[in-house]
Design an enzyme around this catalytic site. Structure first.
Site, PDB file in Angstrom:
ATOM      1  N   ASP A  95     -40.119  -5.386 -42.953  1.00  0.00           N
ATOM      2  CA  ASP A  95     -38.919  -5.115 -42.508  1.00  0.00           C
ATOM      3  C   ASP A  95     -37.815  -5.950 -43.107  1.00  0.00           C
ATOM      4  O   ASP A  95     -38.240  -6.840 -43.974  1.00  0.00           O
ATOM      5  CB  ASP A  95     -38.997  -5.368 -41.104  1.00  0.00           C
ATOM      6  CG  ASP A  95     -38.186  -4.448 -40.198  1.00  0.00           C
ATOM      7  OD1 ASP A  95     -37.363  -3.678 -40.882  1.00  0.00           O
ATOM      8  OD2 ASP A  95     -38.127  -4.744 -39.086  1.00  0.00           O
ATOM      9  N   HIS A  96     -36.885  -5.790 -42.758  1.00  0.00           N
ATOM     10  CA  HIS A  96     -35.461  -6.492 -43.015  1.00  0.00           C
ATOM     11  C   HIS A  96     -35.703  -7.939 -43.860  1.00  0.00           C
ATOM     12  O   HIS A  96     -36.471  -8.670 -43.471  1.00  0.00           O
ATOM     13  CB  HIS A  96     -34.816  -7.075 -42.198  1.00  0.00           C
ATOM     14  CG  HIS A  96     -34.004  -5.610 -41.513  1.00  0.00           C
ATOM     15  ND1 HIS A  96     -32.815  -5.484 -41.887  1.00  0.00           N
ATOM     16  CD2 HIS A  96     -34.366  -4.997 -40.205  1.00  0.00           C
ATOM     17  CE1 HIS A  96     -32.347  -4.251 -41.055  1.00  0.00           C
ATOM     18  NE2 HIS A  96     -33.462  -4.317 -40.119  1.00  0.00           N
ATOM     19  N   ASP A 131     -33.137  -5.805 -47.626  1.00  0.00           N
ATOM     20  CA  ASP A 131     -31.911  -5.455 -46.765  1.00  0.00           C
ATOM     21  C   ASP A 131     -30.528  -6.220 -47.737  1.00  0.00           C
ATOM     22  O   ASP A 131     -30.380  -7.400 -47.375  1.00  0.00           O
ATOM     23  CB  ASP A 131     -31.823  -6.017 -45.359  1.00  0.00           C
ATOM     24  CG  ASP A 131     -30.602  -5.736 -44.569  1.00  0.00           C
ATOM     25  OD1 ASP A 131     -29.763  -5.187 -45.309  1.00  0.00           O
ATOM     26  OD2 ASP A 131     -30.703  -6.128 -43.529  1.00  0.00           O
ATOM     27  N   GLU A 169     -31.374  -9.196 -35.187  1.00  0.00           N
ATOM     28  CA  GLU A 169     -32.680  -9.017 -35.421  1.00  0.00           C
ATOM     29  C   GLU A 169     -33.173 -10.152 -35.897  1.00  0.00           C
ATOM     30  O   GLU A 169     -32.693 -10.655 -36.855  1.00  0.00           O
ATOM     31  CB  GLU A 169     -32.854  -8.101 -36.184  1.00  0.00           C
ATOM     32  CG  GLU A 169     -34.448  -7.485 -36.360  1.00  0.00           C
ATOM     33  CD  GLU A 169     -34.943  -6.410 -36.892  1.00  0.00           C
ATOM     34  OE1 GLU A 169     -34.525  -5.296 -36.333  1.00  0.00           O
ATOM     35  OE2 GLU A 169     -35.644  -6.128 -37.683  1.00  0.00           O
ATOM     36  N   HIS A 212     -29.215  -3.006 -33.413  1.00  0.00           N
ATOM     37  CA  HIS A 212     -30.652  -3.581 -33.160  1.00  0.00           C
ATOM     38  C   HIS A 212     -30.630  -4.081 -31.754  1.00  0.00           C
ATOM     39  O   HIS A 212     -29.449  -4.542 -31.177  1.00  0.00           O
ATOM     40  CB  HIS A 212     -30.952  -4.877 -34.058  1.00  0.00           C
ATOM     41  CG  HIS A 212     -31.326  -4.409 -35.394  1.00  0.00           C
ATOM     42  ND1 HIS A 212     -30.684  -5.066 -36.484  1.00  0.00           N
ATOM     43  CD2 HIS A 212     -32.297  -3.182 -35.865  1.00  0.00           C
ATOM     44  CE1 HIS A 212     -31.410  -4.418 -37.693  1.00  0.00           C
ATOM     45  NE2 HIS A 212     -32.268  -3.632 -37.041  1.00  0.00           N
ATOM     46  N   HIS A 249     -32.529   2.616 -38.117  1.00  0.00           N
ATOM     47  CA  HIS A 249     -33.120   1.472 -37.456  1.00  0.00           C
ATOM     48  C   HIS A 249     -32.258   1.399 -36.299  1.00  0.00           C
ATOM     49  O   HIS A 249     -31.157   2.130 -36.044  1.00  0.00           O
ATOM     50  CB  HIS A 249     -32.343   0.124 -38.408  1.00  0.00           C
ATOM     51  CG  HIS A 249     -33.224   0.091 -39.351  1.00  0.00           C
ATOM     52  ND1 HIS A 249     -33.669  -1.279 -39.629  1.00  0.00           N
ATOM     53  CD2 HIS A 249     -33.589   0.663 -40.543  1.00  0.00           C
ATOM     54  CE1 HIS A 249     -34.219  -1.269 -40.800  1.00  0.00           C
ATOM     55  NE2 HIS A 249     -34.238  -0.074 -41.711  1.00  0.00           N
ATOM     56  N   GLY A 250     -32.558   0.124 -35.181  1.00  0.00           N
ATOM     57  CA  GLY A 250     -31.779   0.150 -34.017  1.00  0.00           C
ATOM     58  C   GLY A 250     -31.721   1.409 -33.229  1.00  0.00           C
ATOM     59  O   GLY A 250     -30.449   1.711 -32.677  1.00  0.00           O
ATOM     60  N   GLY A 251     -32.876   2.305 -32.835  1.00  0.00           N
ATOM     61  CA  GLY A 251     -32.590   3.101 -32.002  1.00  0.00           C
ATOM     62  C   GLY A 251     -32.882   3.052 -30.742  1.00  0.00           C
ATOM     63  O   GLY A 251     -32.887   4.037 -29.950  1.00  0.00           O
ATOM     64  N   ASN A 271     -37.576   2.921 -36.779  1.00  0.00           N
ATOM     65  CA  ASN A 271     -38.145   1.725 -36.442  1.00  0.00           C
ATOM     66  C   ASN A 271     -38.180   1.478 -34.918  1.00  0.00           C
ATOM     67  O   ASN A 271     -37.285   1.940 -34.272  1.00  0.00           O
ATOM     68  CB  ASN A 271     -37.331   0.670 -37.196  1.00  0.00           C
ATOM     69  CG  ASN A 271     -37.463   0.420 -38.544  1.00  0.00           C
ATOM     70  OD1 ASN A 271     -38.103   1.312 -39.303  1.00  0.00           O
ATOM     71  ND2 ASN A 271     -36.667  -0.374 -39.109  1.00  0.00           N
ATOM     72  N   THR A 274     -37.843  -3.308 -30.049  1.00  0.00           N
ATOM     73  CA  THR A 274     -37.561  -3.554 -28.882  1.00  0.00           C
ATOM     74  C   THR A 274     -38.385  -2.893 -27.633  1.00  0.00           C
ATOM     75  O   THR A 274     -38.532  -3.601 -26.763  1.00  0.00           O
ATOM     76  CB  THR A 274     -36.010  -3.314 -28.658  1.00  0.00           C
ATOM     77  OG1 THR A 274     -35.333  -4.027 -29.647  1.00  0.00           O
ATOM     78  CG2 THR A 274     -35.483  -3.835 -27.618  1.00  0.00           C
TER      79      THR A 274
END
Ligand SMILES: [Zn+2]
Length: 342
Positions: A95-96, A131, A169, A212, A249-251, A271, A274
């Site tokens: 990831d990132h 990223d 994040e 995020h 991202h951040g969904g 992704n 959380t």
């Protein structure tokens, strides 16, 4: 099945874009969370993606070693071994990774894959994210182009980000002035620069107001139509083959309608961190509250070994996270679509 090889991974992504569904890309930090994902995907008969963040990888190596490369390799090797026992395909992703961490995370992992390939072994990871969203677009794409050339030689897929995902994040916080909505002009520039590298594959995290972490409903203004505008612009200029493979991202906290709109516009990977973190911890909290007198030695008592054995609550946590993974495959329409044939 073994971890998806490059050919299978490409086929997975093509089918998702053509069939308007997406794979969950789920963050893991331990053997137990990786097992929960494999179990959830297999029970849903969905292929998927297991991913490891820089912080998650450091955690996996233990708090005194704190070596993110070693932690990532360790989880990846576990997944390579265990994936053999599940009737689905899984890809391994990191990831990132911001520009200043490339030399400490992604590059050593690519070198590890290069070493393995040289001795006839399969790739360690299937894809990595760079990223560069905090950089000006041209600098972001200069680095992305260099990486993509090297990735292409090694059957690796690159994920990049253009526009900034809000929120926080792994302790990296997006600035208030960050560009939360990408533009068709920006994504056309991505296509102009990266599609030059013949045959190379990349995924694009194009932002459309996503953040995020979790927010109360109504707090986040998602505009999935931005993704449609970017796809229309790129198709008009470069043709149908240039359509992007998008990443969401951040969904967390998005409505099903918003998720489905994003799938319709070419999101092939969403992704999830959380929501699966919460599912895991929720089961542990339940266990601790219900077994208060057993997990603690209250009033000079001895407690109940059965309830403080970590396997008891980690088994519940695994099951709860597994259920959340299964829900994700339904939301993303990837359930019952595995490419694996028994
Ligand atoms: Zn992200």
């Amino acid at each position: 099945m073994p971890v998806a090889d490059y050919r299978i991974y490409c086929e997975m992504l093509d089918r998702a874009r053509d069939g308007r569904f997406a794979y969950p890309g789920i963050n893991v930090t331990s053997l137990t969370t990786a097992n929960a994902v494999l179990k959830g995907l297999a029970e849903s008969r969905s292929d998927g993606i297991i991913q490891i963040s820089t912080g998650g990888a450091a955690f996996a190596s233990g708090s005194s070693v704190k070596d993110m490369v070693l932690g990532a390799i360790s989880i990846a090797e576990h997944v390579h071994r265990l994936a053999e026992r599940y009737p689905i395909y899984v890809a391994l992703h990191t990831d990132h990774c911001q520009a200043d961490k490339l030399d400490k995370y992604v590059i050593p992992l690519v070198e590890e894959t290069e070493r393995r390939r040289a001795s006839g072994l399969p790739n360690l990871f299937s894809s990595h994210m760079f990223d560069g969203s905090a950089l000006p677009l041209h600098a972001n794409l200069d680095l992305a182009e260099k990486l993509l050339k090297r990735f292409h030689l090694n059957d690796l897929i690159l994920e990049i980000e253009c526009g900034v995902v809000g929120g926080e994040e792994d302790g990296v916080k997006a600035s208030g002035a960050a560009k939360l909505y990408t533009t068709p002009e920006d994504t056309l520039e991505v296509a102009r620069r990266l599609n030059e590298i013949e045959g190379a594959r990349y995924l694009l995290a194009a932002t459309f107001g996503n953040v995020h972490g979790v927010y109360k409903p109504g707090h986040v203004k998602l505009k999935p139509s931005i993704l449609r505008d970017c796809q229309e612009a790129v198709e008009k200029k470069y043709g149908k083959d240039a359509l992007f493979y998008l990443v969401f991202h951040g969904g967390s906290g998005s409505s099903l309608d918003e998720i489905h709109a994003a799938l319709d516009y070419g999101v092939v990977k969403m992704n999830i961190d959380t929501d699966t973190q919460y599912a895991f911890t929720r089961a542990i909290a339940d266990h601790m509250f219900k077994n208060y007198d057993g997990v603690l030695k209250v009033d000079a008592e001895v407690g109940n070994k059965k309830t403080y054995d970590p396997r008891s609550y980690l088994t519940s946590a695994e099951a709860s996270m597994c259920d959340r993974v299964k829900q994700a495959t339904v939301n993303l329409r990837s359930a019952a679509k595995t490419l694996f044939k028994t």
